[in-house]
Scaffold this active site. Structure first.
Site, short mmCIF file in Angstrom:
data_model
loop_
_atom_site.label_atom_id
_atom_site.label_comp_id
_atom_site.label_asym_id
_atom_site.label_seq_id
_atom_site.Cartn_x
_atom_site.Cartn_y
_atom_site.Cartn_z
N SER A 71 0.75 -1.25 0.17
CA SER A 71 0.20 -0.19 0.28
C SER A 71 0.27 1.31 -0.35
O SER A 71 1.86 1.43 0.74
CB SER A 71 -0.44 -0.12 1.10
OG SER A 71 -1.98 -1.32 1.03
N SER A 72 0.36 2.86 -0.72
CA SER A 72 0.97 3.27 -1.24
C SER A 72 2.36 3.35 -1.53
O SER A 72 2.75 2.73 -2.01
CB SER A 72 1.19 4.48 0.69
OG SER A 72 1.32 5.65 0.99
N MET A 73 3.94 3.56 -0.55
CA MET A 73 4.42 3.44 -1.10
C MET A 73 5.03 2.06 -1.15
O MET A 73 5.82 1.61 -1.97
CB MET A 73 5.95 4.84 -0.37
CG MET A 73 7.44 4.12 -1.09
SD MET A 73 8.73 5.77 0.14
CE MET A 73 10.27 4.54 -0.32
N HIS A 116 -6.95 8.81 -1.23
CA HIS A 116 -5.05 7.68 -1.28
C HIS A 116 -5.39 7.02 -0.43
O HIS A 116 -5.93 6.51 0.57
CB HIS A 116 -3.85 8.51 -0.70
CG HIS A 116 -2.85 7.32 -0.26
ND1 HIS A 116 -2.00 6.79 -1.13
CD2 HIS A 116 -2.16 7.35 0.37
CE1 HIS A 116 -0.54 6.50 -1.00
NE2 HIS A 116 -1.79 6.32 0.22
N GLY A 170 3.70 0.67 -3.12
CA GLY A 170 2.96 0.44 -4.28
C GLY A 170 3.81 -0.03 -5.44
O GLY A 170 4.41 -1.35 -5.64
#
Length: 412
Positions: free
Chosen positions: A254-256, A375, A258
């Site tokens: 998730s997020s970074m 996000h 990704g």
């Protein structure tokens, strides 16, 4: 609604309306302080996955001084400590379900109480470990019970994690390796990824990769661009278990994370599927010319091992999918909010490049009218979990209707 065009989000720009109100990406509690509003929205969404109670969230917020990080810490500690104490008392009384609920709420509140403390604040690690203790209390009452694990990685510096077997029959079950990004950690993955996977017959290994959670806080291991190495160590560990279908191991970041997941999928061929829960083409380009006043600068410096933002950004240069995504061969999902702070352009660039290189990729962008446009779907994490877990169940050819008839744990 898979491809709705919406404007790029600029989180540092406060909305014109400075009263509490709803925006396309969710509730803005303190519009003058957009990063605090974002973090509050994040926990508010996680209440629907058990990570808090709406009334407790608003009670804590009502006592905070807007924009004051000390009051943020103090008020989240109040509701965290209250839930942890109640969890212990109810557990002793044999009220296990109530205790489990309280442990899970305490976990998220301690996570928030720790969030804005600087790395060398003497309260930071103890608060983090209270969060972990809350997770442990929750996990031990799952059926089957969750396991607190240490994945061999570097001598004396393991990867911290939790393993939870899906509560369904079967000698060997598929597994999702689940991790966060810049500031999301293994304990938050229940609310963002793991719960949905378990509901669909997929076991989960929630981990803190280098630069995350306990692996950063206790062992000082900062982020690395070649995430196939720590993810590969997780797969090595999974292969030692007799309850894992090693032909059906996936990872989701998730997020970074990704970027972490996509990079791992480029070179770790034992992965059968990959999910970027928030896509990042280039970590360096994403942060661009951000300086030390940036809302997440403290986390960026800590995670990347830089004393200044300039130094952290220099370390971030190798964190790019350019020339690497060419090597992915497994199914790949890019799941992204339509008003994501990471920008929709980054998701499209990642997806378009993957398709151009022959990667079997799927793009799913959530529009404001369906919610989940924030996000990582922080405004509605349930819809995010539903989309990514259903996609993964389809890739793994899981018959969900048949699965539900085999036996279901009420503790999920």
């Amino acid at each position: 609604m898979t491809d709705t065009v919406v404007p790029e989000n600029a989180i540092d720009v406060a909305p014109t309306d400075l009263s509490p109100h709803y925006e396309p990406m969710g509730w803005h509690h303190w519009p003058e302080f957009p990063w605090l509003s974002y973090q509050f929205r994040r926990s508010l969404g996680e209440t629907q996955e058990g990570g808090g109670a709406i009334s407790e969230m608003f009670l804590a917020a009502s006592r905070m001084v807007p924009g004051d990080l000390e009051s943020w810490h103090a008020e989240f500690m109040v509701v965290a400590d209250a839930n942890f104490a109640r969890a212990n008392a109810e557990e002793a009384a044999g009220h296990i379900r109530t205790a489990q609920n309280c442990y899970l709420r305490a976990c998220e509140y301690y996570r928030q109480a720790e969030f804005h403390l600087v790395p060398d604040d003497p309260r930071r690690l103890p608060t983090f470990e209270k969060m972990e203790a809350s997770s442990h209390g929750f996990l031990k009452h799952l059926n089957p019970a969750g396991e607190v694990v240490e994945i061999p990685y570097e001598d004396g510096k393991p990867i911290c994690g939790y393993f939870v077997r899906a509560p369904f029959p079967g000698d060997k079950l598929p597994v999702l390796i689940s991790f966060g990004g810049l500031d999301s950690i293994k304990d938050e993955m229940w609310f963002m990824q793991a719960h949905g996977a378990l509901q669909r017959g997929i076991s989960v290994l929630m981990v803190d990769l280098p630069g995350q959670g306990g692996t950063l806080r206790r062992h000082g291991l900062t982020a690395r661009a070649d995430t196939e190495v720590p993810v590969g160590a997780c797969i090595d560990w999974l292969e030692t278990r007799d309850d894992v279908d090693t032909s059906r191991i996936a990872c989701c970041g998730s997020s970074m994370g990704g970027y972490y997941a996509a990079r791992a999928g480029c070179y770790e061929k034992r992965l059968a599927a990959v999910v970027s829960h928030g896509a990042i083409w280039s970590v360096h380009d994403m942060w661009g010319d951000k300086d030390d006043s940036f809302g997440l600068a403290m986390h960026i410096r800590w995670v990347m091992g830089g004393k200044t933002m300039a130094e952290a950004l220099e370390k971030a240069k190798p964190f790019s999918l350019e020339g690497h995504l060419d090597h992915m061969t497994c199914p790949y999902l890019v799941l992204h909010g339509g008003h994501d702070v990471l920008t929709v352009a980054a998701a499209r660039q990642t997806y378009d490049y993957a398709v151009a290189k022959g990667v079997p990729a799927t793009l799913r962008i959530l529009a404001p009218e369906e919610t989940g446009a924030e996000h990582c779907q922080h405004d509605n994490p349930t819809i995010g979990q539903e989309i990514l877990a259903d996609w993964l169940a389809d890739v793994f050819k899981i018959d969900q209707a048949a699965l539900m008839k085999t036996g279901w744990s009420p503790l999920l």
